[in-house]
Design an enzyme around this catalytic site. Structure first.
Site, mmCIF file in Angstrom:
data_model
loop_
_atom_site.group_PDB
_atom_site.id
_atom_site.type_symbol
_atom_site.label_atom_id
_atom_site.label_comp_id
_atom_site.label_asym_id
_atom_site.label_seq_id
_atom_site.Cartn_x
_atom_site.Cartn_y
_atom_site.Cartn_z
ATOM 1 N N HIS A 25 24.020 67.254 -75.744
ATOM 2 C CA HIS A 25 25.398 67.728 -75.553
ATOM 3 C C HIS A 25 26.413 66.660 -75.922
ATOM 4 C CE1 HIS A 25 24.240 71.390 -73.226
ATOM 5 N NE2 HIS A 25 23.147 70.669 -73.088
ATOM 6 N N LYS B 121 41.213 68.924 -69.038
ATOM 7 C CA LYS B 121 39.837 68.506 -69.347
ATOM 8 C C LYS B 121 39.686 67.068 -68.893
ATOM 9 C CE LYS B 121 40.708 69.687 -73.713
ATOM 10 N NZ LYS B 121 39.747 70.352 -74.537
ATOM 11 N N ARG B 122 38.453 66.529 -68.893
ATOM 12 C CA ARG B 122 38.280 65.120 -68.546
ATOM 13 C C ARG B 122 39.163 64.270 -69.457
ATOM 14 N NH1 ARG B 122 33.847 63.491 -65.176
ATOM 15 N NH2 ARG B 122 34.602 61.406 -65.592
ATOM 16 N N LYS C 70 39.443 62.834 -76.647
ATOM 17 C CA LYS C 70 40.058 64.150 -76.406
ATOM 18 C C LYS C 70 41.568 64.105 -76.670
ATOM 19 C CE LYS C 70 36.555 65.537 -72.980
ATOM 20 N NZ LYS C 70 35.902 66.755 -73.473
ATOM 21 N N THR D 149 34.071 73.807 -74.231
ATOM 22 C CA THR D 149 33.955 75.176 -73.720
ATOM 23 C C THR D 149 35.266 75.640 -73.096
ATOM 24 O OG1 THR D 149 33.009 74.199 -71.746
ATOM 25 C CG2 THR D 149 31.465 75.177 -73.297
ATOM 26 N N LYS E 289 37.359 79.603 -72.685
ATOM 27 C CA LYS E 289 37.938 80.229 -71.486
ATOM 28 C C LYS E 289 39.384 80.628 -71.764
ATOM 29 C CE LYS E 289 34.880 77.131 -69.108
ATOM 30 N NZ LYS E 289 34.725 75.791 -68.554
HETATM 31 C C1 8GP Z 1 29.655 67.856 -73.032
HETATM 32 C C2 8GP Z 1 30.377 67.776 -74.376
HETATM 33 O O1 8GP Z 1 31.240 66.642 -74.382
HETATM 34 C C3 8GP Z 1 31.175 69.057 -74.615
HETATM 35 O O2 8GP Z 1 31.709 69.030 -75.916
HETATM 36 C C4 8GP Z 1 30.263 70.258 -74.470
HETATM 37 O O3 8GP Z 1 31.027 71.439 -74.553
HETATM 38 C C5 8GP Z 1 29.557 70.230 -73.125
HETATM 39 O O4 8GP Z 1 28.825 69.018 -72.984
HETATM 40 C C6 8GP Z 1 28.562 71.367 -72.970
HETATM 41 O O5 8GP Z 1 27.667 71.395 -74.045
HETATM 42 N N1 8GP Z 1 28.763 66.722 -72.968
HETATM 43 C C7 8GP Z 1 28.568 66.015 -71.876
HETATM 44 O O6 8GP Z 1 29.189 66.243 -70.854
HETATM 45 C C8 8GP Z 1 27.553 64.959 -72.003
HETATM 46 O O7 8GP Z 1 26.873 64.869 -73.006
HETATM 47 N N2 8GP Z 1 27.375 64.148 -70.991
HETATM 48 C C9 8GP Z 1 26.341 63.171 -71.080
HETATM 49 C C10 8GP Z 1 26.600 61.989 -71.929
HETATM 50 C C11 8GP Z 1 26.348 61.951 -70.465
#
Ligand code: 8GP
Length: 715
Positions: free
Chosen positions: A259, A451-452, A457, A562, A566
């Protein structure tokens, strides 16, 4: 001194079980699995303290523990009878059984994992699936030993030592502090879950012949990837299946989804740490790597640099285990979460592995559940959609939303659509007023970025754009002011506690808000609101009340994203870069129905190569100068923040994208003036959002990755 602590008007708080997009994605996927009648279980940790609560004091973020379990959790069922011993440390010894040598792990510490079940009912079906969360408790042996020696204090200390494992969720999803505790958490989670899965299988099977037909295990990111080694250990050391058979099973049951895009986001565990905490696992990893290296030699000969890149073990100052390489070697599928992400995995992040096993690599574009993000969070919109489609069936069959397209220009639907938006904006405006005292105009465009907080971002791009807007309004004459589209800019998000630059971005939001919101010459034309403690409940309130939403990551950095999905479902128009899933959103709703900006993925490397000579508009130089010169106060504090975007250090290309960002914002203003056009774009956004339902994602996983079929509840 001002301090903002705020509670939402909801009846219960969020389960603070996750950090951001990845965790929320899992929640959506669980809802889809249940609704689509798939026989699935989720496993996780029952963190005592989930993600921190963000409070803002004088514009600065402070973190407080979120005691989300303080008043109990009525939805969970404690299963005291379902508990497993999880081992750590110790030594590995040899044992002879039936004439063969076996390794036996003698642990140095044992902790008990107790199950808490959280049933997840599907929508419109009798199927309910289970989310089993593990809590760490001291093992009985520990207490008994201490009690016998009369060491009461030690018994208590040991109790705490055990419980600490499931105490806290690491708040930074990209840095790996507290490496040992983190690894302990990972193995604790994995060991309990694998013991549970194997126990449940053995309850109805006498041998492992059907294991690969009955079990599919999905690993999300590398955090649970030790599960692979744990299954190998149990099948080889404890079940005595032999290496080849155990390996065959492992390779058939595990699939991996990454991810992240950043190579540095992929976990590496120091060999010393792994060897001390999990000595037998380290041996197994070495054995797997040895066989893998032999395979590489056969395929690529003496290409040692390739071997070094692909090895599971990374040599260097700190010898480490590359958990992503381990996952790729052992899993039968490696998934990305959007097409753009998939391309980056193939061509950059995992290029060597793709060359070796092209068929292993796939992508499943993420999705979110319409049941939470429309039905629960936007009941008024839900009612309008059902009325115009003449059915509620879209709640389970999202493709039906496309039927709204036919009415996108219908004056009656448009009027109802606008009414829904107004109701949701009123709700949001009340919330804003209660938390900040700022009264916002409902006629203004509500422009949202939640978002975070992360440099990639680019919340900073948004704030600099707001400064530019403010600057323009200040220099306008009265007649020009009358043409300005009023804006309420809303930003929300948490910064990881140790992420200084992200925290400075939050402070800058507040400093700019202080100036802009109190400037009588600006009035309703511009307001900036920072919503504290962004979480799922806040999102449920903010998203339906938004007109425009920003997803402006530097192209090539957001694996999927995501949030945009939404907003799309709720008829908010997107102002976005062609990054992550946005590229696929463009295909569904058309570039004309959104506001696109910025460099594309393929253009980013060349822009970066230009360094300080990259073309940056004067407006950008001016707004950064305003911050540097202390126009919003805190001159010294913001200096290092400004340094991140100037003098050749603008890695995330804010300067290079600024002109395009302003153009996209101007296009949004222009469209908003024409409410009929805007409403049409909004209806087309919702009607084109069907592809981004997690129902579709889960169906793809079920068919292409796990090989499972729906299993309808017989009662
Ligand atoms: C997040 C991505 O940043 C986001 O783009 C994506 O929509 C989401 O995963 C679901 O797929 N990734 C993470 O939060 C992630 O990879 N966290 C780990 C690196 C620690």
């Amino acid at each position: 001194m001002s301090c903002l602590v705020f509670s939402l008007p909801f009846k219960e708080g969020d389960a603070a079980l996750g950090n951001g997009g990845l965790a929320r994605l899992s929640a959506c996927q669980m809802d889809s699995l249940a609704t689509l009648d798939f026989p699935a279980w989720g496993y996780g940790l029952r963190y005592q303290y989930g993600l921190f609560r963000q409070i803002i004091v004088d514009g600065f973020q402070h973190e407080q523990p979120d005691y989300w379990l303080n008043f109990g959790n009525p939805w969970e069922i404690e299963r005291v009878q379902v508990s497993y011993a999880v081992k750590f440390y110790g030594t590995v010894e040899e044992e002879v059984s039936n004439g063969s040598n076996y390794k036996v792990w003698i642990p140095g510490e044992t902790v008990e994992a107790v199950a808490y079940d959280n049933p997840i009912p599907g929508y419109g079906t009798r199927n309910a699936i289970n989310l089993r969360l593990w809590a760490a408790k001291p093992s009985g042996q520990y207490d008994l030993e201490s009690y016998n020696t009369g060491d009461y204090i030690n018994a208590v200390v040991n109790r705490q030592k055990a419980e600490i494992i499931s105490n806290v969720l690491y708040p930074d999803d990209r840095s790996y502090q507290g490496k040992e505790l983190r690894l302990k958490q990972q193995y604790f989670f994995v060991s309990a879950s694998i013991q549970d899965i194997i126990r449940r299988f053995k309850d109805v099977h006498d041998n492992f012949d059907e294991f690969t037909e009955k079990i599919a295990l999905q690993i999300n990111d590398t955090h649970p990837s030790l599960a692979i080694i744990e299954v190998m250990r149990v099948l080889f050391d404890e079940e005595h299946l032999g290496w080849d058979k155990a390996w065959d099973i492992v390779c058939k049951i595990f699939s991996f989804t990454t991810h992240t895009v950043q190579p540095e986001g992929l976990e590496k565990i120091p060999v010393d740490l792994m060897g001390s905490l999990l000595p037998r696992h380290l041996q197994i990893i070495y054995d797997i790597n040895y066989k893998f290296m032999e395979e590489l030699k056969k395929k690529f000969g003496q290409d040692y640099s390739r071997h070094a890149r692909m090895s599971i073990v990374e040599e260097g100052a700190v010898k480490s285990i590359r958990m992503a390489n381990l996952s790729i070697v052992c899993c039968h599928k490696v998934n990305g979460v959007s097409r753009v992400h998939f391309e980056l995995l193939k061509t950059r992040v995992f290029k060597d592995f793709y060359d070796l096993w092209p068929l292993k690599f796939q992508y499943k574009t993420n999705g979110v559940t319409q049941r939470r993000w429309i039905v629960v969070s936007n009941p008024s919109l839900c009612a309008v959609i059902s009325k115009w489609l003449g059915t509620e069936a879209w709640v389970r069959n999202i493709d039906l939303l496309a039927g709204l397209r036919d009415y996108a220009s219908d004056a009656d639907l448009q009027q109802e659509w606008r009414m829904v938006k107004k109701i949701n904006k009123m709700r949001l405006a009340e919330y804003i007023e209660t938390l900040s005292g700022v009264k916002v105009s409902l006629d203004a465009m509500f422009d949202v970025q939640i978002k975070r907080i992360h440099e990639y971002k680019r919340q900073l791009l948004n704030v600099l754009g707001i400064i530019h807007r403010y600057d323009c309004i200040k220099s306008m004459n009265e007649s020009d002011r009358r043409k300005v589209v009023p804006r309420v800019c809303i930003i929300g998000g948490k910064a990881a506690p140790g992420y200084e630059i992200a925290k400075k971005i939050i402070k800058l939001c507040h400093a700019v808000a202080e100036k802009v919101n109190n400037d009588p010459g600006v009035g309703d034309l511009l307001k900036l609101i920072f919503i504290p403690d962004y979480n799922v409940s806040v999102a449920e309130l903010v998203i339906p009340g938004s007109d425009l939403s920003q997803h402006v990551s530097t192209a090539g950095h957001e694996a999927s994203g995501t949030g945009s999905m939404k907003f799309l479902m709720n008829g908010c128009l997107l102002l976005a870069t062609a990054d992550g899933s946005t590229v696929e959103i463009i295909e569904e709703i058309g570039a004309d129905n959104m506001f696109l900006l910025g460099a594309r993925v393929s253009e980013v490397p060349a822009l970066r190569d230009q360094g300080a000579s990259v073309r940056v508009p004067l407006q950008f130089v001016r707004v950064v100068r305003m911050v540097r010169d202390g126009y919003f106060g805190f001159k010294d504090y913001f200096e290092s923040l400004c340094d991140t975007v100037e003098n050749g250090k603008d890695f995330y290309l804010l300067g290079a994208d600024f002109a395009s960002y302003l153009e996209a914002q101007a296009a949004a203003d222009l469209a908003f003036v024409n409410q009929e056009k805007w409403t049409r774009m909004s209806i087309l956004s919702t009607s084109g959002s069907g592809r981004f339902s997690s129902d579709r994602t889960i169906e793809e996983y079920a068919e292409q990755t796990w090989g499972i079929e729906p299993c309808k509840c017989p009662f």
